[in-house]
Scaffold this active site. Structure first.
Site, PDB file in Angstrom:
ATOM      1  N   PHE A 170       0.827  -1.205   0.000  1.00 60.92           N
ATOM      2  CA  PHE A 170       0.000   0.000   0.000  1.00 60.92           C
ATOM      3  C   PHE A 170       0.861   1.254   0.000  1.00 60.92           C
ATOM      4  O   PHE A 170       1.753   1.404   0.842  1.00 60.92           O
ATOM      5  CB  PHE A 170      -0.878   0.051   1.259  1.00 60.92           C
ATOM      6  CG  PHE A 170      -2.120  -0.767   1.211  1.00 60.92           C
ATOM      7  CD1 PHE A 170      -3.288  -0.249   0.680  1.00 60.92           C
ATOM      8  CD2 PHE A 170      -2.136  -2.055   1.721  1.00 60.92           C
ATOM      9  CE1 PHE A 170      -4.459  -0.998   0.659  1.00 60.92           C
ATOM     10  CE2 PHE A 170      -3.295  -2.814   1.698  1.00 60.92           C
ATOM     11  CZ  PHE A 170      -4.463  -2.287   1.168  1.00 60.92           C
ATOM     12  N   ASP A 171       0.564   2.174  -0.894  1.00 66.21           N
ATOM     13  CA  ASP A 171       1.080   3.539  -0.768  1.00 66.21           C
ATOM     14  C   ASP A 171       0.502   4.132   0.515  1.00 66.21           C
ATOM     15  O   ASP A 171      -0.544   3.672   1.012  1.00 66.21           O
ATOM     16  CB  ASP A 171       0.648   4.352  -1.994  1.00 66.21           C
ATOM     17  CG  ASP A 171       0.915   5.834  -1.843  1.00 66.21           C
ATOM     18  OD1 ASP A 171       2.070   6.187  -1.529  1.00 66.21           O
ATOM     19  OD2 ASP A 171      -0.022   6.623  -2.036  1.00 66.21           O
ATOM     20  N   ALA A 172       1.168   5.157   1.052  1.00 66.45           N
ATOM     21  CA  ALA A 172       0.679   5.784   2.289  1.00 66.45           C
ATOM     22  C   ALA A 172      -0.220   6.979   1.988  1.00 66.45           C
ATOM     23  O   ALA A 172      -1.439   6.930   2.186  1.00 66.45           O
ATOM     24  CB  ALA A 172       1.861   6.207   3.162  1.00 66.45           C
ATOM     25  N   ASP A 173       0.362   8.073   1.486  1.00 73.11           N
ATOM     26  CA  ASP A 173      -0.377   9.328   1.348  1.00 73.11           C
ATOM     27  C   ASP A 173      -1.408   9.281   0.238  1.00 73.11           C
ATOM     28  O   ASP A 173      -1.103   8.940  -0.906  1.00 73.11           O
ATOM     29  CB  ASP A 173       0.597  10.484   1.122  1.00 73.11           C
ATOM     30  CG  ASP A 173       1.310  10.864   2.404  1.00 73.11           C
ATOM     31  OD1 ASP A 173       0.644  10.908   3.452  1.00 73.11           O
ATOM     32  OD2 ASP A 173       2.527  11.102   2.364  1.00 73.11           O
TER      33      ASP A 173
END
Length: 231
Positions: free
Chosen positions: A9-12
């Site tokens: 998963f990407d964060a932002d």
């Protein structure tokens, strides 16, 4: 048998609500230094910042340069003379940003459900390491995450293949077809997945057109839809 065992998963703007965290931190920082907190000024900063992160992704800028110059460019753009050095302003802003940790609606519930289903979950982010660590700790996401991979620590940023090679070396799953990248950024997450030869899921919250130069396996408009994708 599950299609995937491991989710990156990407964060932002995929799990964390960067818009909200940035806005809250920026207003506090600008107020501290006497800068008018108009909607126009907030947008000018955000546009400059986003543009510089795109330069970072393309290798046209280093992270130290970004930290050192983004507030300098911002003050020049709005014609404000700040008594403090831009780097000092940046560090103060980052300290406030670290007090964030707002998440997108359904993000915590989604990663919790996926964790309980036995998926190995990792976060892949280009953010500033110390700031991201603080925000993620406050977010409530970390109990369900196996590991967080920050570009600043790895030495390469998304979408560089070298970044994803380092991630792949560290995780348990070695079959690329069982690893899914989930992110909102075409230039960072999706291009990175393409560079690494990984399946990807584009979180397209604003109904954007997919350019012909990108190949995606799944498109969703809400992070909660990931559960259906991986079933």
């Amino acid at each position: 048998m599950k299609k995937f065992t491991t989710l990156l998963f990407d964060a932002d703007d995929t799990l964390l609500d960067f818009y909200m965290d940035e806005r809250q931190a920026l207003i506090r920082a600008l107020t501290h230094y006497g800068v008018p907190t108009t909607e126009e000024n907030i947008k000018i900063y955000s546009d400059i910042n986003q543009g510089m992160w795109k330069q970072l992704e393309r290798g046209e800028l280093t992270k130290p340069e970004l930290k050192r110059t983004r507030f300098k460019k911002f003050f020049e753009a709005i014609g404000f003379e700040c008594d403090e050095e831009p780097l000092t302003v940046n560090e103060y802003y980052l300290s406030l940003l670290g007090e964030g940790g707002n998440t997108l609606e359904g993000a915590v519930e989604t990663v919790k459900a996926l964790h309980e289903q036995g998926f190995e979950l990792h976060i892949i982010t280009n953010g500033v390491a110390q700031t991201q660590a603080k925000r993620l700790t406050r977010s409530g996401l970390l109990p369900y995450i196996n590991e967080v991979f920050v570009s600043e620590t790895i030495g390469y940023q998304k979408p560089r293949k070298e970044y994803f090679d380092a991630v792949l070396d560290s995780i348990n799953e070695k079959d690329k077809s069982k690893i899914l990248v989930i992110g909102d950024s075409l230039t960072s997450d999706i291009q990175g997945a393409m560079n690494a030869g990984l399946p990807c899921c584009w979180l397209n919250r604003y109904g954007k057109e997919l350019p012909d130069s990108y190949t995606v396996d799944y498109v969703i408009d809400d992070v909660r839809e990931v559960v259906g994708v991986v079933e």
